[in-house]
Enzyme design. Structure first.
Site, PDB file in Angstrom:
ATOM      1  N   CYS A  99       3.410   8.870   1.133  1.00  0.00           N
ATOM      2  CA  CYS A  99       3.821   8.053   2.268  1.00  0.00           C
ATOM      3  C   CYS A  99       4.074   6.653   1.701  1.00  0.00           C
ATOM      4  O   CYS A  99       3.149   6.001   1.223  1.00  0.00           O
ATOM      5  CB  CYS A  99       2.664   8.070   3.258  1.00  0.00           C
ATOM      6  N   CYS A 149      -1.979   6.698   9.147  1.00  0.00           N
ATOM      7  CA  CYS A 149      -0.867   5.975   9.768  1.00  0.00           C
ATOM      8  C   CYS A 149      -1.337   4.716  10.485  1.00  0.00           C
ATOM      9  O   CYS A 149      -2.314   4.738  11.212  1.00  0.00           O
ATOM     10  CB  CYS A 149      -0.207   6.813  10.844  1.00  0.00           C
ATOM     11  N   CYS A 154       5.532  -6.134   8.414  1.00  0.00           N
ATOM     12  CA  CYS A 154       6.541  -5.567   9.313  1.00  0.00           C
ATOM     13  C   CYS A 154       6.782  -6.552  10.446  1.00  0.00           C
ATOM     14  O   CYS A 154       5.857  -7.225  10.898  1.00  0.00           O
ATOM     15  CB  CYS A 154       6.055  -4.237   9.883  1.00  0.00           C
ATOM     16  N   GLU A 164       0.834  -1.193   0.000  1.00  0.00           N
ATOM     17  CA  GLU A 164       0.000   0.000   0.000  1.00  0.00           C
ATOM     18  C   GLU A 164       0.869   1.243   0.000  1.00  0.00           C
ATOM     19  O   GLU A 164       1.953   1.266   0.584  1.00  0.00           O
ATOM     20  CB  GLU A 164      -0.885   0.015   1.244  1.00  0.00           C
ATOM     21  N   SER A 185      11.018   7.503   9.090  1.00  0.00           N
ATOM     22  CA  SER A 185      10.448   7.290  10.417  1.00  0.00           C
ATOM     23  C   SER A 185      10.883   5.911  10.916  1.00  0.00           C
ATOM     24  O   SER A 185      10.807   4.929  10.182  1.00  0.00           O
ATOM     25  CB  SER A 185       8.922   7.358  10.324  1.00  0.00           C
ATOM     26  N   CYS A 228       4.447  -3.736  16.714  1.00  0.00           N
ATOM     27  CA  CYS A 228       3.978  -2.732  17.674  1.00  0.00           C
ATOM     28  C   CYS A 228       2.485  -2.987  17.901  1.00  0.00           C
ATOM     29  O   CYS A 228       1.733  -3.243  16.962  1.00  0.00           O
ATOM     30  CB  CYS A 228       4.200  -1.320  17.151  1.00  0.00           C
ATOM     31  N   ASN A 234      -5.440   5.849  15.181  1.00  0.00           N
ATOM     32  CA  ASN A 234      -6.449   5.399  14.227  1.00  0.00           C
ATOM     33  C   ASN A 234      -6.816   3.972  14.579  1.00  0.00           C
ATOM     34  O   ASN A 234      -5.941   3.110  14.685  1.00  0.00           O
ATOM     35  CB  ASN A 234      -5.883   5.443  12.808  1.00  0.00           C
ATOM     36  N   CYS A 280      -0.315  -1.023  15.857  1.00  0.00           N
ATOM     37  CA  CYS A 280      -0.147  -0.829  14.410  1.00  0.00           C
ATOM     38  C   CYS A 280      -0.742  -1.988  13.611  1.00  0.00           C
ATOM     39  O   CYS A 280      -0.469  -3.156  13.885  1.00  0.00           O
ATOM     40  CB  CYS A 280       1.331  -0.676  14.089  1.00  0.00           C
ATOM     41  N   GLU A 301       9.363  -1.213   8.517  1.00  0.00           N
ATOM     42  CA  GLU A 301      10.337  -0.443   9.290  1.00  0.00           C
ATOM     43  C   GLU A 301      11.528  -0.164   8.352  1.00  0.00           C
ATOM     44  O   GLU A 301      12.288  -1.080   8.023  1.00  0.00           O
ATOM     45  CB  GLU A 301      10.764  -1.261  10.524  1.00  0.00           C
TER      46      GLU A 301
HETATM   47  N1  SAH Z   1       8.100   1.583  11.204  1.00  0.00           N
HETATM   48  C1  SAH Z   1       8.236   3.002  11.128  1.00  0.00           C
HETATM   49  C2  SAH Z   1       7.451   3.666  10.041  1.00  0.00           C
HETATM   50  C3  SAH Z   1       6.011   3.292   9.817  1.00  0.00           C
HETATM   51  S1  SAH Z   1       4.754   3.847  10.878  1.00  0.00           S
HETATM   52  C4  SAH Z   1       7.930   3.615  12.468  1.00  0.00           C
HETATM   53  O1  SAH Z   1       7.394   2.946  13.322  1.00  0.00           O
HETATM   54  O2  SAH Z   1       8.254   4.785  12.680  1.00  0.00           O
HETATM   55  C5  SAH Z   1       4.586   5.554  10.781  1.00  0.00           C
HETATM   56  C6  SAH Z   1       3.972   6.139  12.068  1.00  0.00           C
HETATM   57  O3  SAH Z   1       2.611   5.727  12.267  1.00  0.00           O
HETATM   58  C7  SAH Z   1       4.725   5.688  13.303  1.00  0.00           C
HETATM   59  O4  SAH Z   1       4.968   6.714  14.199  1.00  0.00           O
HETATM   60  C8  SAH Z   1       3.765   4.679  13.873  1.00  0.00           C
HETATM   61  O5  SAH Z   1       4.018   4.443  15.188  1.00  0.00           O
HETATM   62  C9  SAH Z   1       2.438   5.343  13.601  1.00  0.00           C
HETATM   63  N2  SAH Z   1       1.289   4.445  13.769  1.00  0.00           N
HETATM   64  C10 SAH Z   1       1.289   3.095  13.764  1.00  0.00           C
HETATM   65  N3  SAH Z   1       0.058   2.604  13.986  1.00  0.00           N
HETATM   66  C11 SAH Z   1      -0.759   3.669  14.138  1.00  0.00           C
HETATM   67  C12 SAH Z   1      -2.169   3.818  14.363  1.00  0.00           C
HETATM   68  N4  SAH Z   1      -2.964   2.764  14.472  1.00  0.00           N
HETATM   69  N5  SAH Z   1      -2.657   5.063  14.442  1.00  0.00           N
HETATM   70  C13 SAH Z   1      -1.868   6.131  14.302  1.00  0.00           C
HETATM   71  N6  SAH Z   1      -0.549   6.052  14.074  1.00  0.00           N
HETATM   72  C14 SAH Z   1       0.007   4.847  13.995  1.00  0.00           C
END
Ligand code: SAH
Length: 358
Positions: free
Chosen positions: A99, A335, A106, A85, A190, A110, A293, A113, A159
């Site tokens: 983006c 995000c 990944c 995506e 990021s 987390c 989100n 996410c 990541e």
């Molecule tokens: N792996 C990298 C880049 C991808 S995520 C990182 O973690 O930085 C980009 C951003 O979106 C990160 O700050 C991540 O923590 C955030 N993110 C992940 N899940 C999310 C969610 N459900 N709602 C809002 N932001 C989220």
């Protein structure tokens, strides 16, 4: 399409050198999306190249556009049939940001996410990464008659520093004056904070913006949200950030996702501010509050009032902070919502953090 492939096309087909400039100009200055439209080429040559290869390593599978038309999400199919995506955002008139994804799935898992729930499937190649940008430039030309794409953020699936080699190559290509010709300051990476790779990024690309997924004021809370906090706890992360600030003297972006009752109290704001202030250089620290989100997880976003209170408590400590504007929620392009509802053909492997660190 990238500079390496253009060189290869010219070499493999025994074309004279000036063809390289013509190909580059067509794809990168004019956003021509097929060999057939390169009018400086003979019909025979156009047909031969069309037959021989695709311009992009990705093809559009599905497109979703938000009702406000300020966010578009594309599901792209790669040459091995897998899907990724990628998102195009128009946060204000005349400003276009894409983006992009750096991996399929990944491995970091987390808690909040959506991509993390897929597990890691594979890394993208540099060309698959930059083709997302080229794809959007082609899209912009067709739909918007404007090909000025201003910023690229590595905040899609994956990541970036877990795919360091190809991500670094893709940064080189995006900055290549012959092709994408973007300034480092228009690129942002990021990361959850994979420290050795982060240091390398700072050394090699000091002008590229660095955003850190910080998300918690202390190890106890962060570990509950992000398994990577085990090998790289907050003290280490702060060392990496201090290194970046020292070396670049440029602003760093601290991302902080607000989760109701988890990390959003006044005390949490105070502790976060206190830790970040130990870095000195307050003027170089900017905190981005991210409104959560909803994914399938049992987590809730912080209320508006609580988010404002958290923001005020940080400001009272003299740090700069904004609440990130959320575009594309209605298309699940925001995000952390970039998980594919359509299954990829290969089952994801869930690597452990130990494997990632190898
Ligand atoms: N792996 C990298 C880049 C991808 S995520 C990182 O973690 O930085 C980009 C951003 O979106 C990160 O700050 C991540 O923590 C955030 N993110 C992940 N899940 C999310 C969610 N459900 N709602 C809002 N932001 C989220």
């Amino acid at each position: 399409m990238d500079s390496l492939r253009i060189n290869k096309i010219v070499a493999d087909n025994g074309l004279p050198k000036f063809r390289k400039g013509q190909l580059t100009k067509a794809f990168f200055s004019e956003a021509v999306d097929s060999f057939n439209e390169i009018t400086t080429f003979s019909k025979d040559l156009r047909e031969k190249l069309t037959e021989q290869e695709n311009v992009l390593t990705v093809t559009l599978h599905k497109l979703y556009s938000s009702t406000a038309k300020n966010a578009h999400k594309a599901l792209l199919k790669l040459e091995d049939g897998k899907l990724i995506e990628t998102v195009l955002l128009n946060p204000k008139p005349g400003l276009w940001t894409t983006c992009i994804s750096s991996q399929i799935g990944c491995a970091l898992a987390c808690d909040f996410c959506a991509t993390g729930t897929m597990g890691w499937i594979r890394n993208l190649t540099s060309e698959e990464i930059t083709d997302q940008v080229l794809f959007w430039r082609f899209f912009m030309k067709q739909e918007l008659k404007d090909i000025q794409l201003n910023n690229v953020v590595y905040m899609g699936m994956g990541e970036p520093l877990h795919n360091k080699k190809e991500v670094f190559k893709s940064l080189d290509e995006l900055m290549n004056p012959d092709t994408f010709n973007m300034g480092a300051r228009h690129l942002s990476v990021s990361t959850v904070g994979l420290l050795p790779a982060m240091k390398e990024l700072t050394d090699k690309y000091p002008q590229v913006n660095l955003a850190i997924s910080f998300h918690a004021p202390n190890d106890e809370i962060r570990l509950g949200m992000m398994p990577i906090n085990k090998p790289y706890p907050i003290d280490k992360l702060l060392e990496g950030i201090a290194y970046h600030l020292d070396k670049t003297n440029r602003k760093i972006f601290i991302e902080y996702i607000l989760l109701d009752g988890k990390n959003d109290s006044e005390a949490n704001a105070f502790e976060l501010g206190r830790k970040l202030k130990t870095l000195g250089k307050k003027h170089l620290i900017h905190i981005n509050l991210i409104v959560y989100n909803k994914t399938d997880k049992d987590l809730e976003a912080t209320s508006r009032d609580q988010a404002q209170l958290f923001k005020r408590k940080i400001e009272e400590q003299g740090l700069s902070i904004t609440i990130r504007k959320n575009l594309g929620r209605d298309i699940h392009g925001a995000c952390g919502q970039l998980a594919l509802k359509e299954p990829n053909s290969v089952k994801a492997t869930r690597s452990s953090i130990e494997e990632i660190l190898k």
